[in-house]
Design a protein around this motif. Structure first.
Motif, PDB file in Angstrom:
ATOM      1  N   VAL A 214     -11.051 -19.127  19.367  1.00  0.00           N
ATOM      2  CA  VAL A 214      -9.723 -18.928  18.782  1.00  0.00           C
ATOM      3  C   VAL A 214      -8.890 -20.204  18.950  1.00  0.00           C
ATOM      4  O   VAL A 214      -8.160 -20.606  18.038  1.00  0.00           O
ATOM      5  N   PHE A 215      -9.033 -20.846  20.113  1.00  0.00           N
ATOM      6  CA  PHE A 215      -8.309 -22.099  20.371  1.00  0.00           C
ATOM      7  C   PHE A 215      -8.649 -23.158  19.322  1.00  0.00           C
ATOM      8  O   PHE A 215      -7.761 -23.800  18.757  1.00  0.00           O
ATOM      9  N   VAL A 216      -9.943 -23.335  19.037  1.00  0.00           N
ATOM     10  CA  VAL A 216     -10.343 -24.396  18.117  1.00  0.00           C
ATOM     11  C   VAL A 216     -10.001 -24.036  16.664  1.00  0.00           C
ATOM     12  O   VAL A 216      -9.714 -24.926  15.845  1.00  0.00           O
ATOM     13  N   LYS A 217      -9.985 -22.752  16.339  1.00  0.00           N
ATOM     14  CA  LYS A 217      -9.550 -22.341  14.993  1.00  0.00           C
ATOM     15  C   LYS A 217      -8.048 -22.570  14.823  1.00  0.00           C
ATOM     16  O   LYS A 217      -7.587 -22.979  13.748  1.00  0.00           O
ATOM     17  N   ALA A 218      -7.288 -22.301  15.890  1.00  0.00           N
ATOM     18  CA  ALA A 218      -5.848 -22.602  15.857  1.00  0.00           C
ATOM     19  C   ALA A 218      -5.632 -24.106  15.746  1.00  0.00           C
ATOM     20  O   ALA A 218      -4.709 -24.565  15.058  1.00  0.00           O
ATOM     21  N   ALA A 219      -6.499 -24.875  16.417  1.00  0.00           N
ATOM     22  CA  ALA A 219      -6.396 -26.336  16.362  1.00  0.00           C
ATOM     23  C   ALA A 219      -6.519 -26.845  14.926  1.00  0.00           C
ATOM     24  O   ALA A 219      -5.807 -27.776  14.523  1.00  0.00           O
ATOM     25  N   LYS A 220      -7.396 -26.240  14.162  1.00  0.00           N
ATOM     26  CA  LYS A 220      -7.573 -26.644  12.764  1.00  0.00           C
ATOM     27  C   LYS A 220      -6.273 -26.465  11.982  1.00  0.00           C
ATOM     28  O   LYS A 220      -5.873 -27.339  11.187  1.00  0.00           O
ATOM     29  N   LEU A 318       4.187 -15.142  23.929  1.00  0.00           N
ATOM     30  CA  LEU A 318       3.009 -14.285  23.914  1.00  0.00           C
ATOM     31  C   LEU A 318       2.572 -14.016  22.480  1.00  0.00           C
ATOM     32  O   LEU A 318       3.410 -13.820  21.593  1.00  0.00           O
ATOM     33  N   VAL A 319       1.266 -13.998  22.281  1.00  0.00           N
ATOM     34  CA  VAL A 319       0.696 -13.716  20.963  1.00  0.00           C
ATOM     35  C   VAL A 319      -0.415 -12.681  21.119  1.00  0.00           C
ATOM     36  O   VAL A 319      -0.944 -12.476  22.217  1.00  0.00           O
ATOM     37  N   GLU A 320      -0.777 -12.046  20.025  1.00  0.00           N
ATOM     38  CA  GLU A 320      -1.850 -11.067  20.071  1.00  0.00           C
ATOM     39  C   GLU A 320      -3.198 -11.781  20.213  1.00  0.00           C
ATOM     40  O   GLU A 320      -3.380 -12.875  19.681  1.00  0.00           O
ATOM     41  N   PRO A 321      -4.149 -11.160  20.922  1.00  0.00           N
ATOM     42  CA  PRO A 321      -5.466 -11.790  21.080  1.00  0.00           C
ATOM     43  C   PRO A 321      -6.220 -11.863  19.752  1.00  0.00           C
ATOM     44  O   PRO A 321      -5.939 -11.099  18.818  1.00  0.00           O
ATOM     45  N   ASP A 322      -7.164 -12.810  19.680  1.00  0.00           N
ATOM     46  CA  ASP A 322      -8.028 -12.991  18.510  1.00  0.00           C
ATOM     47  C   ASP A 322      -7.251 -13.318  17.240  1.00  0.00           C
ATOM     48  O   ASP A 322      -7.691 -12.991  16.138  1.00  0.00           O
ATOM     49  N   SER A 323      -6.113 -13.975  17.384  1.00  0.00           N
ATOM     50  CA  SER A 323      -5.322 -14.365  16.212  1.00  0.00           C
ATOM     51  C   SER A 323      -4.989 -15.849  16.277  1.00  0.00           C
ATOM     52  O   SER A 323      -4.027 -16.255  16.914  1.00  0.00           O
ATOM     53  N   GLU A 324      -5.810 -16.656  15.596  1.00  0.00           N
ATOM     54  CA  GLU A 324      -5.530 -18.088  15.562  1.00  0.00           C
ATOM     55  C   GLU A 324      -4.236 -18.386  14.810  1.00  0.00           C
ATOM     56  O   GLU A 324      -3.537 -19.358  15.109  1.00  0.00           O
ATOM     57  N   MET A 325      -3.884 -17.517  13.843  1.00  0.00           N
ATOM     58  CA  MET A 325      -2.645 -17.719  13.094  1.00  0.00           C
ATOM     59  C   MET A 325      -1.431 -17.533  14.003  1.00  0.00           C
ATOM     60  O   MET A 325      -0.481 -18.331  13.960  1.00  0.00           O
ATOM     61  N   ALA A 326      -1.456 -16.501  14.841  1.00  0.00           N
ATOM     62  CA  ALA A 326      -0.341 -16.277  15.769  1.00  0.00           C
ATOM     63  C   ALA A 326      -0.231 -17.420  16.765  1.00  0.00           C
ATOM     64  O   ALA A 326       0.870 -17.878  17.096  1.00  0.00           O
ATOM     65  N   ALA A 327      -1.382 -17.896  17.266  1.00  0.00           N
ATOM     66  CA  ALA A 327      -1.372 -19.016  18.215  1.00  0.00           C
ATOM     67  C   ALA A 327      -0.815 -20.272  17.550  1.00  0.00           C
ATOM     68  O   ALA A 327      -0.017 -21.011  18.150  1.00  0.00           O
TER      69      ALA A 327
END
Length: 381
Positions: A214-220, A318-327
């Protein structure tokens, strides 16, 4: 004057438990408590010099095995050898072994799961097995320490034991050591990052729990809005190859830096502009107080124990888990809103001093152990 209380710590899993033990032992009152450790092959004796009176090593495996009977026998021999007043069992595997080995001994047994195994993302069959083991083993100890309110709530919801057997002692970090020493020198350039870059980082194992995917997808997504951004993962783990492949396929390989396991994670945390913990489940999340101690704005998932530490909009986001968009959106809020960023940092620094100092953790353990021993003395009078 009461004699020194002898405490035997038994642990199998290193990593976070190792850090926890070393910090706790450092601040326990040596005039009132004598500490002995019985640890697995994953620990290093040199790390415990000066803080324990005896270091014993026993081979212990993480998985349930037929060899556990031999381990139980060896641990029981150690208990008979040292005759501790308190047996303190750390984490699920050593917790079960130590409590069985201690049956019939004239002492008090305390257990700390450091995060319930049944809260991990495992099959329903395994979860039921873990719950059953914890319920049975709970009968063999006097107190169970929960590292967060969420862990206590979870134990009660699964009927692990009666409420009065549970005691919450929040984890802590060594603020005194951090503030009195230098944590470097690590510089941006050591990682091939220019000084004017924005660094978004996380500390944690590259495993399903810590959600590096999720971290690396948010990074994109972040990279599209902040071209100068770089992303640092401090740790190693089974998902490392997958994360590197994703980075390569999405043209992030030049801006993603995976340090592997390091002795000095705080040195890398100090490089972060924004710190993240996107766990899918979390018994506590010790890295969060470390982020707070270093004055880093935090994005973390709203899961399990994390809201016990991070209050959304007060000392982090705080953000919901498994959400790269929220992160991604949370990182962009912190990047663009300097007033929000500074307010969160200021509050989190105050919180870590007030709530998460390891010296407080040591005092609460001392009070618990002393109370148990005094209770026995009264019964014997």
């Amino acid at each position: 004057m009461m004699k020194r209380i002898k405490v035997m710590h038994i642990a199998q899993a290193a990593g976070g438990v190792d850090r926890y033990l070393r910090m706790l032992l450092k601040y326990l009152d040596k005039e009132k408590f004598e500490n002995i450790v019985v640890l697995s092959q994953d620990f290093h004796g040199d790390d415990y010099v000066g803080v324990v009176s005896a270091f014993e090593q026993i081979h212990m495996t993480r998985a349930i095995s037929i060899h556990d009977f031999r381990t139980i026998y060896k641990v029981r021999k150690m208990i008979k050898k040292y005759c501790p007043d308190i047996v303190y069992a750390h984490s699920s595997k050593a917790g079960a072994i130590a409590r069985i080995a201690n049956i019939g001994m004239k002492n008090h047994c305390v257990y700390n799961s450091h995060g319930w195994a049944f809260n991990m993302k495992v099959s329903p069959k395994k979860q039921k097995l873990y719950i059953l083991i914890e319920r049975m083993a709970a009968l063999l100890c006097d107190k169970i320490i929960c590292i967060s309110d969420a862990e206590k709530k979870s134990a009660l919801s699964k009927n692990i034991c009666r409420k009065n057997k549970l005691q919450v002692i929040f984890n802590g970090v060594d603020i005194k050591a951090y503030e009195s020493s230098m944590h470097g020198p690590i510089h941006n350039t050591d990682l091939g990052i220019s000084d004017d870059s924005i660094i978004v980082g996380m500390v944690g194992r590259l495993c399903e729990q810590k959600a590096p995917d999720v971290f690396v997808k948010a990074a994109k997504l972040i990279k599209q809005d902040i071209p100068s951004a770089h992303f640092v993962i401090v740790g190693n783990g089974p998902l490392e190859t997958m994360i590197k492949e994703y980075a390569l396929q999405n043209e992030l390989d030049d801006c993603l830096h995976i340090t592997g396991w390091v002795e000095n994670p705080m040195s890398y945390i100090e490089l972060f502009d924004i710190a993240m913990l996107l766990s899918r489940w979390e018994g506590f999340g010790l890295v969060l107080p470390e982020y707070m101690m270093a004055g880093k704005p935090i994005v973390a998932t709203n899961i399990d124990a994390i809201p016990n530490i991070i209050r959304d909009g007060e000392n982090g986001l705080l953000v919901e888990p498994d959400s790269e968009m929220a992160a991604y959106k949370a990182v962009m809020r912190l990047h663009t809103d300097s007033k929000l960023r500074e307010r969160l940092i200021d509050r989190s620094r105050k919180d870590v001093h007030k709530r998460f100092d390891v010296r407080r953790v040591a005092r609460e353990h001392e009070e618990l152990w002393t109370g148990l021993v005094k209770e026995t003395m009264k019964l014997e009078e």
